[in-house]
Design a protein around this motif. Sequence first.
Motif, mmCIF file in Angstrom:
data_model
loop_
_atom_site.group_PDB
_atom_site.id
_atom_site.type_symbol
_atom_site.label_atom_id
_atom_site.label_comp_id
_atom_site.label_asym_id
_atom_site.label_seq_id
_atom_site.Cartn_x
_atom_site.Cartn_y
_atom_site.Cartn_z
ATOM 1 N N ASN A 1 35.970 37.695 30.959
ATOM 2 C CA ASN A 1 35.242 36.537 31.450
ATOM 3 C C ASN A 1 35.563 36.341 32.939
ATOM 4 O OD1 ASN A 1 34.251 33.997 32.027
ATOM 5 N ND2 ASN A 1 34.882 33.120 30.085
ATOM 6 N N PRO A 2 34.552 36.162 33.808
ATOM 7 C CA PRO A 2 34.810 35.978 35.240
ATOM 8 C C PRO A 2 35.771 34.834 35.550
ATOM 9 C CG PRO A 2 32.480 36.301 34.862
ATOM 10 C CD PRO A 2 33.138 36.177 33.512
ATOM 11 N N PRO A 12 41.475 34.381 41.802
ATOM 12 C CA PRO A 12 41.018 34.651 43.169
ATOM 13 C C PRO A 12 42.023 35.489 43.971
ATOM 14 C CG PRO A 12 40.673 32.346 42.617
ATOM 15 C CD PRO A 12 41.462 32.952 41.496
ATOM 16 N N GLU A 13 43.296 35.293 43.723
ATOM 17 C CA GLU A 13 44.324 36.056 44.425
ATOM 18 C C GLU A 13 44.220 37.542 44.092
ATOM 19 O OE1 GLU A 13 45.099 33.428 42.362
ATOM 20 O OE2 GLU A 13 45.353 31.922 43.913
ATOM 21 N N GLU A 33 43.503 40.503 46.802
ATOM 22 C CA GLU A 33 44.429 41.635 46.885
ATOM 23 C C GLU A 33 43.687 42.958 46.705
ATOM 24 O OE1 GLU A 33 47.792 43.780 47.604
ATOM 25 O OE2 GLU A 33 47.444 41.639 47.929
ATOM 26 N N SER A 34 42.741 42.979 45.791
ATOM 27 C CA SER A 34 41.939 44.182 45.569
ATOM 28 C C SER A 34 41.116 44.523 46.811
ATOM 29 C CB SER A 34 41.026 43.975 44.367
ATOM 30 O OG SER A 34 40.195 45.081 44.180
ATOM 31 N N LEU A 35 40.520 43.516 47.426
ATOM 32 C CA LEU A 35 39.748 43.741 48.651
ATOM 33 C C LEU A 35 40.629 44.250 49.789
ATOM 34 C CD1 LEU A 35 37.393 40.635 48.599
ATOM 35 C CD2 LEU A 35 36.718 43.020 48.373
#
Length: 64
Positions: A2-3, A8-9, A13-15
């Motif tokens: 589920n989104p 958000p962290e 971090e992935s970006l």
Amino acid sequence: MNPKEIAPEAVLESLRKSVAKALDRKKRLGQYAVVWQDGEILKLDFSHGDEKVVPFNDSRSSGK
């Protein structure tokens, strides 16, 4: 998943990891990257073995 369950962290971090990986690859290949920093468009030029940061001037966008 589920989104709403994605923190958000974790997304940030992935970006950050993805951008670092892409910039590292461009640096190793001697390419350039265009980035937005402090309200300016900058060109990071890795073609000469070191990082050169210059304002990005795209002649295609100036009507020439």
